[in-house]
Design a protein around this motif. Structure first.
Motif, short mmCIF file in Angstrom:
data_model
loop_
_atom_site.label_atom_id
_atom_site.label_comp_id
_atom_site.label_asym_id
_atom_site.label_seq_id
_atom_site.Cartn_x
_atom_site.Cartn_y
_atom_site.Cartn_z
N THR A 64 17.81 -94.98 10.73
CA THR A 64 17.57 -94.32 12.02
C THR A 64 18.89 -94.01 12.72
OG1 THR A 64 15.64 -95.76 12.17
CG2 THR A 64 16.17 -94.45 14.11
N LEU A 65 19.81 -94.97 12.69
CA LEU A 65 21.09 -94.75 13.38
C LEU A 65 21.88 -93.62 12.73
CD1 LEU A 65 22.08 -98.47 14.06
CD2 LEU A 65 21.45 -96.76 15.77
N ARG A 66 21.74 -93.50 11.39
CA ARG A 66 22.46 -92.43 10.68
C ARG A 66 21.98 -91.05 11.11
NH1 ARG A 66 22.28 -95.42 6.09
NH2 ARG A 66 20.44 -94.36 5.29
N HIS A 67 20.68 -90.97 11.43
CA HIS A 67 20.10 -89.66 11.81
C HIS A 67 19.60 -89.71 13.25
CE1 HIS A 67 20.38 -88.70 7.59
NE2 HIS A 67 19.69 -89.79 7.30
N LEU A 68 20.27 -90.46 14.09
CA LEU A 68 19.76 -90.68 15.46
C LEU A 68 19.59 -89.37 16.22
CD1 LEU A 68 18.85 -92.93 17.31
CD2 LEU A 68 21.17 -93.13 18.17
N ASP A 69 20.52 -88.44 16.01
CA ASP A 69 20.41 -87.15 16.72
C ASP A 69 19.07 -86.48 16.44
OD1 ASP A 69 21.19 -86.93 14.08
OD2 ASP A 69 22.44 -85.15 14.38
N ARG A 70 18.67 -86.50 15.18
CA ARG A 70 17.40 -85.86 14.79
C ARG A 70 16.19 -86.61 15.37
NH1 ARG A 70 14.91 -86.45 9.85
NH2 ARG A 70 16.74 -86.97 8.63
N TYR A 71 16.20 -87.94 15.26
CA TYR A 71 15.05 -88.72 15.74
C TYR A 71 14.91 -88.64 17.26
CZ TYR A 71 14.48 -90.61 11.06
OH TYR A 71 14.25 -90.73 9.72
N ILE A 245 8.52 -95.26 35.19
CA ILE A 245 9.83 -94.75 34.75
C ILE A 245 10.39 -95.77 33.75
CG2 ILE A 245 12.16 -94.08 35.51
CD1 ILE A 245 10.88 -93.83 38.39
N SER A 246 10.64 -95.34 32.53
CA SER A 246 11.18 -96.26 31.52
C SER A 246 12.62 -95.88 31.22
CB SER A 246 10.34 -96.19 30.24
OG SER A 246 9.01 -96.55 30.52
N VAL A 247 13.50 -96.87 31.32
CA VAL A 247 14.92 -96.65 31.02
C VAL A 247 15.22 -97.38 29.71
CG1 VAL A 247 17.29 -96.91 31.86
CG2 VAL A 247 15.40 -96.64 33.50
N VAL A 248 15.57 -96.62 28.67
CA VAL A 248 15.66 -97.23 27.34
C VAL A 248 16.93 -96.75 26.63
CG1 VAL A 248 14.40 -97.71 25.21
CG2 VAL A 248 13.13 -97.06 27.24
N GLY A 249 17.64 -97.69 26.02
CA GLY A 249 18.82 -97.35 25.22
C GLY A 249 18.41 -96.51 24.01
N ILE A 250 19.25 -95.54 23.66
CA ILE A 250 18.87 -94.61 22.59
C ILE A 250 18.69 -95.31 21.24
CG2 ILE A 250 19.80 -92.48 23.58
CD1 ILE A 250 22.39 -92.98 22.06
N GLU A 251 19.31 -96.49 21.08
CA GLU A 251 19.23 -97.18 19.78
C GLU A 251 17.87 -97.84 19.56
OE1 GLU A 251 20.30 -98.47 22.45
OE2 GLU A 251 20.27 -100.65 22.45
N LYS A 252 16.99 -97.80 20.55
CA LYS A 252 15.67 -98.43 20.40
C LYS A 252 14.68 -97.53 19.63
CE LYS A 252 16.51 -102.16 22.78
NZ LYS A 252 15.81 -102.58 23.98
N THR A 253 15.17 -96.37 19.21
CA THR A 253 14.30 -95.44 18.48
C THR A 253 14.03 -95.94 17.06
OG1 THR A 253 15.51 -93.73 19.67
CG2 THR A 253 14.09 -92.98 17.88
N ILE A 254 12.79 -95.81 16.63
CA ILE A 254 12.47 -95.99 15.20
C ILE A 254 11.60 -94.80 14.78
CG2 ILE A 254 12.71 -98.50 15.02
CD1 ILE A 254 9.71 -98.72 15.38
N PRO A 255 11.65 -94.42 13.51
CA PRO A 255 10.97 -93.18 13.13
C PRO A 255 9.44 -93.22 13.22
CG PRO A 255 12.72 -93.68 11.59
CD PRO A 255 12.57 -94.89 12.45
N THR A 256 8.80 -94.25 12.62
CA THR A 256 7.34 -94.17 12.45
C THR A 256 6.64 -95.49 12.83
OG1 THR A 256 7.40 -95.06 10.19
CG2 THR A 256 7.68 -92.67 10.43
N TRP A 257 5.30 -95.41 12.90
CA TRP A 257 4.49 -96.61 13.17
C TRP A 257 4.59 -97.59 12.01
CZ3 TRP A 257 1.33 -98.03 17.34
CH2 TRP A 257 1.35 -97.13 18.41
N LEU A 308 28.42 -96.25 17.88
CA LEU A 308 27.95 -95.61 16.65
C LEU A 308 29.11 -95.04 15.84
CD1 LEU A 308 25.20 -95.15 15.37
CD2 LEU A 308 25.03 -92.98 16.60
N ALA A 309 30.17 -94.64 16.52
CA ALA A 309 31.31 -94.03 15.82
C ALA A 309 32.16 -95.08 15.10
CB ALA A 309 32.17 -93.27 16.83
N ASP A 310 31.97 -96.35 15.41
CA ASP A 310 32.78 -97.41 14.80
C ASP A 310 32.04 -97.93 13.56
OD1 ASP A 310 33.78 -99.99 14.09
OD2 ASP A 310 34.73 -100.13 16.06
N GLN A 311 32.62 -97.73 12.38
CA GLN A 311 31.90 -98.02 11.14
C GLN A 311 31.53 -99.50 10.98
OE1 GLN A 311 33.59 -96.32 7.68
NE2 GLN A 311 33.56 -94.25 8.48
N VAL A 312 32.37 -100.39 11.51
CA VAL A 312 32.06 -101.82 11.41
C VAL A 312 31.18 -102.25 12.59
CG1 VAL A 312 33.03 -104.16 11.29
CG2 VAL A 312 34.23 -102.25 10.21
#
Ligand code: SF4
Length: 475
Positions: A64-71, A245-257, A308-312
């Motif tokens: 998900t993080l690799r394709h976060l822009d798309r998700y 109103i929900s305030v959520v960090g973008i990294e909380k995204t997952i693709p599917t159920w 996200l830009a930091d590989q480690v």
């Protein structure tokens, strides 16, 4: 009336030195973390394939993080199609501006809040207060923190540093300032404390028309937000008000159920030590005649794309905030969460906070050192974040970015010597010859290093020299 902020707090060594002197705090922490640790271990052991589940969770998050822009775009489209409105916030100031504007547009002067570390991260309560809007925390532990004018010290149990007697005192002293007072004869029996909180909060739920929440997950395929909790207060917040109103960090995204099912298995077991959490609330946009009729989702970056830009360092974004790493950490158990000066304490805080905030302040630059690197955090992490690896990586960054010239020079000299065997041999010979002149305590600021460590005695000759000499003698 808001809680204290983390701004301007001293560095970790200073804060932790004070915390370890507090016997009551250490007792509360030892008791609470030991209980949760035991429960977690029992329910993890009964999983037929814990390493497999952990690997699956890690893989889902990494993909998900690799394709976060798309998700994220997929999520936005799904939320919008379901009747919600999506806002993008690059930083804390923008997120606060958006939320304050949305609340003001409703004409209300108060909000109920639940399940939101992200809003603590951005200091939303303080921003709302500046606009004359009161935020009421409704999670029981958050309520204790708010009434005590305190800051959270644990991800899952924000008031872990408080015992029952302290909570009773806080309720009796402060509840009346925020609404329904605590009963005069309140005892420190857990049931009595829970009942006092229930009556206090029930009034608030019935009278407040705007809620602010976070979310544990956002399912991109349907635009569904998911909150896991134990008390039911979250469900009251998420269903009763007219506006949510929900305030959520973008990294909380997952693709599917299907992906969600992996986390529903792992999160309760890793956090509260339960097979299943009592309340799982999901909502998708708005449903006419059922629940809030206006829904806004504020997607928060606030440093996450830099992480996200930091590989480690990016693996920290896999975190599902279960708090298992806190409960096993020998440093956290002794210092408590306040020493970390952030809404994210413990091992995960030590790697997430410096990345989100940068390492400019003394406090943030000190956090990667708040660890013994024992690795217990990595062992228990359900998404296999190699916290020690990131800590070492951030320590290197802290040295590079700091003005610690002496340390940088020492490392450069060590590298020069270690690069060639002949240089190392000469250095060892010289050290052996002049070993009596080597001081036990290093001079100046370097003394801070030797004050807490014994310099090993320098041998008369190196192992290689000894080997050559004795081998020759034998032959
Ligand atoms: S780093 Fe891992 S163990 Fe720690 S809170 Fe996050 S998911 Fe849980």
């Amino acid at each position: 009336m808001s809680g204290h902020t983390y701004l301007g707090m001293p560095a970790f060594p200073e804060r932790s030195a004070a915390a370890v002197q507090d016997a009551q705090l250490r007792h509360n922490l030892r008791h609470a973390t030991r209980t949760i640790r035991g429960k977690r271990a029992a329910v993890i052991d009964e999983l037929p394939d814990w390493p497999g589940a952990r690997e699956a969770a890690k893989e889902i998050k990494d993909r998900t993080l690799r394709h976060l822009d798309r998700y994220l775009v997929q999520l936005e489209e799904a939320v919008t199609a379901a009747g919600g409105t999506v806002h993008w916030a690059a930083d804390a100031a923008e997120a606060n501006r958006i939320v304050v504007g949305l609340v003001e547009a409703t004409g209300e002067r108060s909000v109920v809040k639940v399940k939101s570390m992200a809003t603590q991260e951005i200091g939303l309560n303080e921003a709302l207060e500046s606009a004359g809007i009161t935020a009421y925390e409704t999670d029981l532990a958050e309520l204790i923190v708010q009434l005590g004018e305190d800051t959270p010290s644990h991800i899952l149990v924000p008031a872990i540093h408080r015992n029952r007697a302290e909570i009773r005192e806080i309720f009796q002293r402060a509840m009346a300032d925020w609404g329904r007072p605590a009963p005069g004869d309140l005892t420190d029996d857990p049931r009595a404390l829970a009942e006092a909180a229930r009556l206090h909060l029930r009034e608030r739920f019935m009278s407040t028309r705007v809620a602010v929440s976070g979310a544990n997950f956002m399912v991109a395929e349907t635009g569904t937000l998911v909150v896991l909790e134990s008390e039911g207060n979250g469900r009251m917040c998420l269903t009763l008000p007219e506006t949510l109103i929900s305030v959520v960090g973008i990294e909380k995204t997952i693709p599917t159920w299907e992906d969600l099912s992996v986390f529903l298995e792992l999160l309760p077991r890793s956090s509260t030590g339960e097979r299943m959490n009592p309340y799982t609330t999901t909502w998708t946009g708005v449903t006419p005649g059922d629940g809030p009729q206006t829904f806004h989702l504020v997607l928060l970056d606030n440093g996450r794309t830099d992480v996200l830009a930091d590989q480690v360092g990016r693996q920290a974004l896999r975190c599902i905030r279960c708090s298992a790493c806190l409960n096993v950490c020998p440093v956290y158990q002794r210092t408590g969460g306040h020493a970390y000066g952030s809404v994210y304490p413990g091992p995960i805080g030590a790697i997430l906070t410096p990345q989100l905030r940068g390492m400019q302040s003394e406090l943030d630059a000190s956090l990667p050192y708040a660890s013994t690197l024992c690795g217990a955090c990595y062992e228990v992490c359900p998404v296999a974040i190699d916290i020690p690896e990131v800590l070492v990586h951030l320590r290197a960054r802290a040295v590079q970015e700091s003005g610690h010239r002496a340390e940088r020079l020492a490392m450069r000299a060590a590298r020069w010597v270690l690069e060639r065997p002949v240089r190392l041999t000469r250095a060892q010979n010289a050290a052996g010859r002049f070993r009596r002149l080597i001081p036990k305590r290093l001079p100046g600021p370097l003394g801070g290093w030797t004050d807490t460590r014994d310099l090993p005695p320098v041998p008369r000759e190196s192992f290689r020299a000894w080997w050559r000499r004795t081998e020759k003698g034998d032959s």
